[in-house]
Write an enzyme that holds these catalytic residues in place. Structure first.
Site, PDB file in Angstrom:
ATOM      1  N   THR A 413       0.870  -1.167   0.000  1.00 43.15           N
ATOM      2  CA  THR A 413       0.000   0.000   0.000  1.00 43.15           C
ATOM      3  C   THR A 413       0.909   1.220   0.000  1.00 43.15           C
ATOM      4  OG1 THR A 413      -1.690  -1.251   1.213  1.00 43.15           O
ATOM      5  CG2 THR A 413      -1.832   1.125   1.383  1.00 43.15           C
ATOM      6  N   SER A 478     -11.243  -2.778   4.874  1.00 44.66           N
ATOM      7  CA  SER A 478      -9.850  -2.368   4.779  1.00 44.66           C
ATOM      8  C   SER A 478      -9.372  -1.907   6.147  1.00 44.66           C
ATOM      9  CB  SER A 478      -9.713  -1.226   3.766  1.00 44.66           C
ATOM     10  OG  SER A 478      -8.426  -0.651   3.806  1.00 44.66           O
ATOM     11  N   GLY A 500      -0.865  -3.147   5.586  1.00 39.47           N
ATOM     12  CA  GLY A 500      -1.902  -4.128   5.842  1.00 39.47           C
ATOM     13  C   GLY A 500      -2.643  -3.799   7.121  1.00 39.47           C
TER      14      GLY A 500
END
Length: 592
Positions: A413, A478, A500
């Site tokens: 990410t 998420s 994460g």
């Protein structure tokens, strides 16, 4: 309580070219190295140490991103009078090129924004959606969930990408510069080429699954299957061509016509094909959602609401910790790590039961943030012993009918924060999920594997349905936590991180560092990472010597792991802007 109570320097970034510094490659993690293990056994891959960062200062504008070239692109937009939203768009398009393992137009994003004219916080949901043909048994075989690695590296893992749509929506509402001009920096880099960074090279070296996809292998590796060396000039004409069409025809060019056909075709032609359709692509819409805001001491914490669990869990943690003495403790003390880990267990226990796409299931956000409820949760924490695995609370009587979902959420990410001359602030976390996503490479970019953020089985061990089960058109839960902190109604801080599910711990740690421990933003980012996701207690390897035995004596199951956050943050002070970038990665804060 219980009974016992470096990237390139700023000057180089404003020059025409950027030379990569000489430093050890930042730590890798198992998700980014393609070494996906069973969720209970997941540990980040061994790393090589931290780089160095200094607190960045600026008077009028600033951007901090995960790569010097992306920060350079955003800083130029801001210097020319562009808005924070404009800088965000330019930086994200460059990140697609230079940090393809982490984010890009094949993935999704959440954005939180402060509007200086209206004095309000806004949030935008660009999370991927499941195809209309998707069902809850998508990742099941013979009544059991398939191995996580198999779920990731398949066409079935690909959700409808949301980055282009959410950036387009934000530009329509908050952009100053032309849409086409914001894509030009990435187009130029794609055509002229950019140097492969140490981090990208290291991640390519260790990723075998990427080599198995022909289109990806042809771009990322030489004819012998070796990753391009550090400094190799990598060109991406296919991506440049795609960006030109999006620049000319707008964001919808990504969701219709050739681009959409190429995406759908690549997913369908995978060895394990998915069912993403042209109708799914053309129907996708980014959403404006009311931001999630709650008071914390002298501040107001604002972030993305569900389907992200990140800000909700972060706020729960900080409110729980306000009932402990952690603010008076040294940040790396045994007691601070213990309290922080216990608060994380309680927040994750609630997250795993209650949070999912609010368009499909009721998420009791108001009750989960009720200060009386969180005071009761804090009462479970003991000063000298761990509670072990924390149970979820039951504030609205749903515990008996909802299953617990502890599906892995792996850390590939990226995060960007920016402040413009007018005082507008943006904080965006974007992702393609696992490193290099699904590994499906089309038109110069990688597609996500975000559907593996759903519960793979849809039910827990007792057979109870989980809130985060896969359903058609649903957005997966998420942990991304883009946040903006207000003080006296004005923006004080913008923060976020990749990582994460550990994003929650990384962001909570940094907020504590600035708001409670009085550190500057760079010092807070630099603090060792630690915490618990309601399994074992994680300590950043080599950064907290001597704490593991003492924690074990308190009952903690401890694992010392490489814990590679990628925090980017900006603090707005009366004297100007202060920016920080995580030394564990390649990012840098730039301003003027």
């Amino acid at each position: 309580m219980g009974s016992k109570a470096l990237g390139c320097g700023v000057a180089l970034l404003l020059a025409a070219a950027c030379v990569w510094p000489v430093f050890a490659a930042p730590p890798l993690d198992a998700g980014e190295a393609g070494l996906i293990q069973a969720k209970e056994d997941f540990q980040p891959e061994a790393g090589t140490g931290l780089g160095e960062r200094r607190l960045a200062r600026a008077r009028d504008y600033m951007i901090s991103s995960a790569n010097p070239l992306a920060s350079q692109a955003g800083a130029r937009i801001l210097a020319e009078g562009g808005s924070a939203t404009d800088a965000l768009i330019a930086a994200q398009m460059v990140l697609n090129l230079v940090e393809p393992q982490s984010s890009g137009i094949g993935g999704g994003a959440f954005v939180v924004r402060y509007d200086s004219k209206q004095g309000v916080v806004q949030s935008y949901d660009g999370r991927e959606t499941a195809p209309a043909a998707a069902h809850s048994d998508r990742f099941m075989k013979d009544g059991k969930a398939i191995p996580f690695r198999d779920a990731v590296n398949s066409g079935r893992s690909v959700g409808v990408p949301g980055v282009v749509a959410v950036l387009g929506l934000m530009h329509e509402r908050h952009g100053r510069a032309s849409w086409a001009s914001l894509l030009q920096p990435a187009i130029d880099l794609a055509e002229k080429g950019f140097p492969v960074s140490p981090r990208l090279h290291a991640l390519l070296e260790d990723n075998q699954a990427l080599r198995q996809q022909a289109a990806a292998a042809a771009y990322f590796y030489d004819a012998q299957g070796r990753p391009w060396p550090v400094g190799h000039i990598l060109r991406n004409p296919a991506f440049a061509a795609l960006l030109r069409s999006i620049a000319r025809d707008g964001p919808q060019a990504f969701y219709e016509g050739k681009a959409a056909r190429d995406i759908v075709g690549a997913v369908a032609s995978h060895a394990v094909p998915g069912d993403l359709s042209l109708a799914d692509m053309s129907a996708y819409r980014a959403k404006a959602r009311p931001p999630l805001c709650a008071p914390y001491k002298a501040y107001t914490l604002c972030g993305m609401p569900p389907p992200s669990s990140g800000p909700l869990a972060v706020i729960q943690m900080l409110e729980i910790l306000s009932h402990t003495p952690i603010a008076r403790l040294p940040p790396t003390s045994l007691e601070a790590v213990h309290y922080f880990s216990e608060a994380g267990k309680l927040a994750f226990a609630d997250r795993d039961v209650y949070v999912a796409d609010p368009d499909f299931i009721d998420v009791p956000v108001k009750v989960l943030l009720d200060r009386r409820y969180l005071a009761l949760r804090a009462g479970l924490i003991e000063a000298d012993a761990t509670i072990g695995r924390a149970p979820p609370g039951d504030p609205v009587g749903l515990k008996a009918i909802r299953g617990q979902d502890d599906s892995p959420e792996l850390p590939s990410t990226s995060h960007v924060v920016a402040v413009d001359r007018a005082g507008n602030v943006v904080s965006m976390t974007s992702s393609i999920e696992t490193a290099f996503g699904s590994k499906i490479f089309v038109d110069g970019f990688l597609l996500n594997n975000q559907l593996t953020d759903f519960s793979l089985s849809g039910v827990d061990e007792q057979g109870k349905p989980v809130a985060n089960r896969l359903e058609p058109l649903k957005r997966p839960r998420s942990s991304m936590a883009p946040m903006i902190v207000l003080k006296d109604g004005k923006p004080f801080m913008a923060i976020g991180s990749p990582g994460g599910a550990a994003i929650i711990n990384y962001v909570a740690k940094t907020l504590l560092g600035v708001l409670d421990w009085g550190l500057d933003i760079q010092q807070a980012i630099d603090l060792p990472n630690y915490g618990s996701r309601n399994r074992f207690t994680e300590l950043e390897k080599g950064r907290l010597p001597g704490l593991a035995p003492a924690l074990r004596a308190m009952g903690h199951e401890v694992r010392e792991v490489d814990f590679p956050s990628g925090l980017q943050g900006i603090v707005l002070t009366p004297d100007g802007l202060e920016g920080g970038a995580d030394p564990r990665r390649e990012g840098v804060a730039v301003g003027g």
